[in-house]
Design a protein around this motif. Sequence first.
Motif, PDB file in Angstrom:
ATOM      1  N   GLY A  85       0.817  -1.202   0.000  1.00 34.47           N
ATOM      2  CA  GLY A  85       0.000   0.000   0.000  1.00 34.47           C
ATOM      3  C   GLY A  85       0.847   1.247   0.000  1.00 34.47           C
ATOM      4  N   GLY A  86       0.173   2.371  -0.180  1.00 32.76           N
ATOM      5  CA  GLY A  86       0.858   3.650  -0.147  1.00 32.76           C
ATOM      6  C   GLY A  86      -0.046   4.751  -0.652  1.00 32.76           C
ATOM      7  N   GLU A  87       0.355   6.000  -0.409  1.00 32.15           N
ATOM      8  CA  GLU A  87      -0.377   7.117  -0.981  1.00 32.15           C
ATOM      9  C   GLU A  87      -0.278   7.041  -2.504  1.00 32.15           C
ATOM     10  OE1 GLU A  87       0.913  10.857   0.531  1.00 32.15           O
ATOM     11  OE2 GLU A  87       0.023  10.527   2.522  1.00 32.15           O
ATOM     12  N   PRO A  88      -1.389   7.284  -3.215  1.00 32.94           N
ATOM     13  CA  PRO A  88      -1.329   7.251  -4.685  1.00 32.94           C
ATOM     14  C   PRO A  88      -0.192   8.126  -5.211  1.00 32.94           C
ATOM     15  CG  PRO A  88      -3.605   7.393  -3.970  1.00 32.94           C
ATOM     16  CD  PRO A  88      -2.759   7.531  -2.718  1.00 32.94           C
ATOM     17  N   PHE A  89       0.565   7.569  -6.142  1.00 30.19           N
ATOM     18  CA  PHE A  89       1.763   8.228  -6.667  1.00 30.19           C
ATOM     19  C   PHE A  89       1.349   9.190  -7.774  1.00 30.19           C
ATOM     20  CE2 PHE A  89       5.856   8.456  -8.884  1.00 30.19           C
ATOM     21  CZ  PHE A  89       6.743   8.533  -7.822  1.00 30.19           C
ATOM     22  N   GLU A  90       1.532  10.482  -7.544  1.00 31.25           N
ATOM     23  CA  GLU A  90       1.002  11.491  -8.446  1.00 31.25           C
ATOM     24  C   GLU A  90       1.925  11.812  -9.605  1.00 31.25           C
ATOM     25  OE1 GLU A  90      -0.656  14.948  -6.668  1.00 31.25           O
ATOM     26  OE2 GLU A  90      -1.170  13.930  -4.807  1.00 31.25           O
ATOM     27  N   GLU A  91       3.218  11.605  -9.457  1.00 32.56           N
ATOM     28  CA  GLU A  91       4.157  12.007 -10.502  1.00 32.56           C
ATOM     29  C   GLU A  91       4.067  11.087 -11.718  1.00 32.56           C
ATOM     30  OE1 GLU A  91       8.123  12.443  -9.000  1.00 32.56           O
ATOM     31  OE2 GLU A  91       7.404  13.196  -7.073  1.00 32.56           O
ATOM     32  N   ARG A  92       4.300  11.674 -12.877  1.00 31.29           N
ATOM     33  CA  ARG A  92       4.301  10.887 -14.105  1.00 31.29           C
ATOM     34  C   ARG A  92       5.726  10.449 -14.421  1.00 31.29           C
ATOM     35  NH1 ARG A  92      -0.065  13.782 -18.146  1.00 31.29           N
ATOM     36  NH2 ARG A  92      -1.804  13.740 -16.673  1.00 31.29           N
ATOM     37  N   LEU A  93       5.873   9.217 -14.843  1.00 29.41           N
ATOM     38  CA  LEU A  93       7.197   8.683 -15.118  1.00 29.41           C
ATOM     39  C   LEU A  93       7.121   7.596 -16.165  1.00 29.41           C
ATOM     40  CD1 LEU A  93       7.145   5.811 -13.345  1.00 29.41           C
ATOM     41  CD2 LEU A  93       7.443   7.434 -11.478  1.00 29.41           C
TER      42      LEU A  93
END
Length: 322
Positions: free
Chosen positions: A258-266
Amino acid sequence: MSNLDRRPAARELGGLQDTAAGPALDLLPGKAVMLGESTRVRRLLPTLGRRLVGAWAFVDHYGPDDVATGAGMQVPPHPHTGLQTVSWLLEGEVHHRDSLGSDVRFRPGELALMTAGHGIAHSEQSPVPHPRYLHGAQLWVALPDAHRETVPAFEHHTTLPGWTSDGLTTTVLMGSLGGAVSPGTAYTPLLGADLALDAGADVELPLDPDFEHGLLVSSGAATAEGAPLERGAMLYLGTGRRSLRLRAAEPSRLLLLGGEPFEERLVMWWNFVGRSGEEIADYAEQWNAESDRFGAVEGFDGNRLTAPPLPPVQLKARGRQG
């Protein structure tokens, strides 16, 4: 561990377009992939419709495989950038070497955590002699932009925190769960936990509602919120959950991510994580030219991998499209 596909597809990761706005129960079947010539894995992430769970960007589950008469895992030196590798064994033993000079054998219940950052190279092998069975998971965590050029590092934690209650034994690999905090270094709000359920267990597990979660069944069979789970599959749980009810009719092992949704685009291609196609092409060129960026793995008896040809289309970061 490497992605040994000689024709790897470019994976476009990041953004919130495909992040569930609330709880979900989406089953993600594993895709069979050969890791070199010796190990068959089930790839759960990235997959059609789901590229990330928090910052978890890559999930391979392998075994249990009988490697008594074979070489077991044999992954030659290869590079990484912009990510962390999290190695977790349920059975067997793996010999890790890297370009920092690390030379470590890790076993079930121990955390092998490698931060690639600016660039690193490593190899993974079953030692000689090695245990009969090999079973585990290899996971990658995408590093956020502020830390993706960090100095590479390797951590080996032989003791991890957790607790036992009502037929459930937890071991926290990354982040924290129920007050137990992993010693592993994390760069985003993250959770990785091994869950061992006794036969007949019926438990309620606390979750962070700001996280999205996924649940991998390593062995046995269980249900999550009434949804049946079988070995080698992954259940995407979405966001907004404060708890998760788990039941098992037989002894089972689960891996909760789990984790906070990853906002950066890569962009993820082969063994690199970057922010553009140009970066990825530069990483591949530097690796094949034996640049100092990645260093050399000493002690490995054999040739290192070469980066495969880049795809004929431009690599772009467009978000979390499936």
